[in-house]
Scaffold this motif. Sequence first.
Motif, mmCIF file in Angstrom:
data_model
loop_
_atom_site.group_PDB
_atom_site.id
_atom_site.type_symbol
_atom_site.label_atom_id
_atom_site.label_comp_id
_atom_site.label_asym_id
_atom_site.label_seq_id
_atom_site.Cartn_x
_atom_site.Cartn_y
_atom_site.Cartn_z
ATOM 1 N N SER A 229 0.861 -1.181 0.000
ATOM 2 C CA SER A 229 0.000 0.000 0.000
ATOM 3 C C SER A 229 0.899 1.233 0.000
ATOM 4 O O SER A 229 1.855 1.320 0.788
ATOM 5 N N MET A 230 0.608 2.177 -0.896
ATOM 6 C CA MET A 230 1.437 3.376 -1.038
ATOM 7 C C MET A 230 0.711 4.581 -0.451
ATOM 8 O O MET A 230 -0.498 4.746 -0.642
ATOM 9 N N GLN A 231 1.498 5.443 0.213
ATOM 10 C CA GLN A 231 0.966 6.679 0.769
ATOM 11 C C GLN A 231 1.742 7.860 0.179
ATOM 12 O O GLN A 231 2.981 7.853 0.181
ATOM 13 N N PHE A 232 0.999 8.864 -0.339
ATOM 14 C CA PHE A 232 1.608 10.028 -0.977
ATOM 15 C C PHE A 232 1.344 11.273 -0.132
ATOM 16 O O PHE A 232 0.300 11.388 0.534
ATOM 17 N N ASN A 233 2.309 12.216 -0.153
ATOM 18 C CA ASN A 233 2.106 13.471 0.555
ATOM 19 C C ASN A 233 1.325 14.446 -0.319
ATOM 20 O O ASN A 233 0.950 14.131 -1.449
ATOM 21 N N THR A 234 1.097 15.646 0.181
ATOM 22 C CA THR A 234 0.274 16.617 -0.539
ATOM 23 C C THR A 234 0.961 17.180 -1.777
ATOM 24 O O THR A 234 0.321 17.836 -2.596
ATOM 25 N N SER A 235 2.261 16.909 -1.933
ATOM 26 C CA SER A 235 2.989 17.328 -3.143
ATOM 27 C C SER A 235 2.995 16.235 -4.198
ATOM 28 O O SER A 235 3.561 16.407 -5.281
ATOM 29 N N GLY A 236 2.398 15.091 -3.900
ATOM 30 C CA GLY A 236 2.317 14.001 -4.860
ATOM 31 C C GLY A 236 3.494 13.057 -4.820
ATOM 32 O O GLY A 236 3.586 12.144 -5.643
ATOM 33 N N GLN A 237 4.426 13.238 -3.876
ATOM 34 C CA GLN A 237 5.595 12.368 -3.777
ATOM 35 C C GLN A 237 5.269 11.159 -2.913
ATOM 36 O O GLN A 237 4.511 11.257 -1.945
ATOM 37 N N LEU A 238 5.850 10.015 -3.259
ATOM 38 C CA LEU A 238 5.644 8.796 -2.482
ATOM 39 C C LEU A 238 6.298 8.965 -1.114
ATOM 40 O O LEU A 238 7.507 9.178 -1.009
ATOM 41 N N MET A 239 5.488 8.865 -0.075
ATOM 42 C CA MET A 239 5.971 9.123 1.276
ATOM 43 C C MET A 239 6.342 7.835 2.006
ATOM 44 O O MET A 239 7.355 7.760 2.694
ATOM 45 N N SER A 240 5.537 6.798 1.827
ATOM 46 C CA SER A 240 5.814 5.546 2.528
ATOM 47 C C SER A 240 5.109 4.395 1.823
ATOM 48 O O SER A 240 4.196 4.595 1.027
ATOM 49 N N ILE A 241 5.586 3.181 2.116
ATOM 50 C CA ILE A 241 4.958 1.956 1.617
ATOM 51 C C ILE A 241 4.627 1.098 2.827
ATOM 52 O O ILE A 241 5.503 0.789 3.648
ATOM 53 N N ASP A 242 3.353 0.770 2.974
ATOM 54 C CA ASP A 242 2.877 0.021 4.141
ATOM 55 C C ASP A 242 3.250 0.736 5.440
ATOM 56 O O ASP A 242 3.579 0.107 6.451
ATOM 57 N N GLY A 243 3.269 2.088 5.363
ATOM 58 C CA GLY A 243 3.610 2.888 6.529
ATOM 59 C C GLY A 243 5.090 2.999 6.799
ATOM 60 O O GLY A 243 5.502 3.658 7.741
ATOM 61 N N ASN A 244 5.934 2.378 5.984
ATOM 62 C CA ASN A 244 7.388 2.400 6.177
ATOM 63 C C ASN A 244 7.994 3.460 5.262
ATOM 64 O O ASN A 244 7.906 3.374 4.036
ATOM 65 N N VAL A 245 8.611 4.464 5.845
ATOM 66 C CA VAL A 245 9.171 5.561 5.047
ATOM 67 C C VAL A 245 10.575 5.256 4.540
ATOM 68 O O VAL A 245 11.106 5.974 3.691
ATOM 69 N N ASP A 246 11.215 4.206 5.034
ATOM 70 C CA ASP A 246 12.601 3.898 4.692
ATOM 71 C C ASP A 246 12.739 2.873 3.573
ATOM 72 O O ASP A 246 13.770 2.804 2.912
ATOM 73 N N LYS A 247 11.727 2.070 3.366
ATOM 74 C CA LYS A 247 11.846 1.000 2.387
ATOM 75 C C LYS A 247 10.774 1.167 1.311
ATOM 76 O O LYS A 247 9.608 0.809 1.514
ATOM 77 N N LEU A 248 11.216 1.743 0.180
ATOM 78 C CA LEU A 248 10.303 1.975 -0.942
ATOM 79 C C LEU A 248 10.554 0.969 -2.065
ATOM 80 O O LEU A 248 10.157 1.192 -3.203
ATOM 81 N N GLN A 249 11.256 -0.133 -1.718
ATOM 82 C CA GLN A 249 11.573 -1.163 -2.707
ATOM 83 C C GLN A 249 11.229 -2.540 -2.127
ATOM 84 O O GLN A 249 12.106 -3.253 -1.661
ATOM 85 N N PRO A 250 9.979 -2.926 -2.154
ATOM 86 C CA PRO A 250 9.599 -4.243 -1.624
ATOM 87 C C PRO A 250 10.224 -5.373 -2.432
ATOM 88 O O PRO A 250 10.592 -5.207 -3.595
ATOM 89 N N THR A 251 10.372 -6.537 -1.819
ATOM 90 C CA THR A 251 10.957 -7.716 -2.459
ATOM 91 C C THR A 251 9.844 -8.683 -2.861
ATOM 92 O O THR A 251 8.942 -8.972 -2.075
ATOM 93 N N ILE A 252 9.945 -9.186 -4.104
ATOM 94 C CA ILE A 252 8.963 -10.141 -4.623
ATOM 95 C C ILE A 252 9.686 -11.438 -4.962
ATOM 96 O O ILE A 252 10.760 -11.419 -5.584
ATOM 97 N N THR A 253 9.140 -12.565 -4.570
ATOM 98 C CA THR A 253 9.710 -13.876 -4.884
ATOM 99 C C THR A 253 8.688 -14.703 -5.648
ATOM 100 O O THR A 253 7.547 -14.862 -5.194
ATOM 101 N N ILE A 254 9.133 -15.222 -6.807
ATOM 102 C CA ILE A 254 8.297 -16.111 -7.609
ATOM 103 C C ILE A 254 8.852 -17.527 -7.452
ATOM 104 O O ILE A 254 9.994 -17.788 -7.856
#
Length: 411
Positions: A229-254
């Motif tokens: 889940s992505m959260q954006f600030n009022t300037s349209g920039q990505l602020m956090s992912i799943d509430g985490n502001v430090d990790k904007l690169q989740p890992t996917i395993t197939i």
Amino acid sequence: MSFQQALSGLNAAAKNLDVIGNNVANANTIGFKGGRAEFADVYAASVVQSTASQSGIGTKVAAVTQQFTQGSITTTSNPYDVAISGNGFFRMDSQGATVYTRNGQFHRDDAGYLVNAEGLKLTGYSVNANGQVVTAQPQPLQLVVNSIEAKATTKATQSVILDSRKPAIADNVAFDKNNSDTFTDANSMSLYDSLGNSHLLSVYYRKTDAGEWDTYYSFDGGEAKKVASMQFNTSGQLMSIDGNVDKLQPTITIPAAQMTTGAADLTFTYDMSKTTQTGQAFSTNTQTQDGYTSGRLTGFSIDETGSLLASYSNQQSRVQGQIALGMFNNPTGLASIGGNNFAETAASGTPRLGSPGSSDFGTVRSGALEEANIDLTAELVNMITAQRGYQANAQTIKTQDSIMQTIVNLR
């Protein structure tokens, strides 16, 4: 009598004509550097003689110096032809001995080495297992015909612009990748497994509230799974992912079982950090991934830094070496040894090595050659001048002979 002066003038003029003739003869020699005869006057040494009465005893050729000015560069159809623009010499291996040249007419021999017409090998820096240039002792450069193995994707990046004007989808509406009413926008990109097989990653964006979006993915049309889940600030920039502001690169395993190709599990980071939300239509700015399929060699090229690049059918390229140039503090001190080659001497000093384009070294150009730095018009004018000098000195001898004959005939 002035026979000695005139004779020295004849010898000097003849030497000058030799130098001019050699320049003219090599006007079409690639990389040739013209010579220049430098004259000096000659006086007899005397302790008691007044300098006011010295007439001199002639001239001599003090030196014949090479003129290392830049020659014109012309293009060719041979990618292994290389021209130097600026300072430096190609470093050639002559059966263990090192010589230097500006002649960049190279070709590949049967072993893949870059050689000139005389079989001398071009030297440069090798590369390590990671394809990085190792600037150690130069060695003969060899181009290897090989293929490139497949590489699994380890990082995927998608930079998209999400339309903030789109309405949010109610929580009671379940996500279904086959129903466009359950998500806001979607795009896709190709990924590669460890065997080089291509797979399709479809990504779905679902607006859940103002400044909040859910992201889902489907691999090869399979079951959709939520990424984050992505959260954006009022300037349209990505602020956090799943509430985490430090990790904007989740890992996917197939899992390997899901790919059914015999490849290993595919694990990669999905970089979402450049995703933005603005008041404009949905679009994809960038879409990259670092995997590729296997490839066969399609050709070689040389860039302006002297790097030898092997190109492959999968659009990849690999460095197989880099040309090393040599430079001298006093290039006019080099000894010409024929074959358009120069040898190091005590007068030239020891060479300083470097890669093209670094420090004060010149750059190189593939598919081009440096012509001789000979101005034929100037050489022909110099030839006329030298000829007149020769004739004038001969006339001096003739005049002195006439005077001596007059003296002999006195009675």
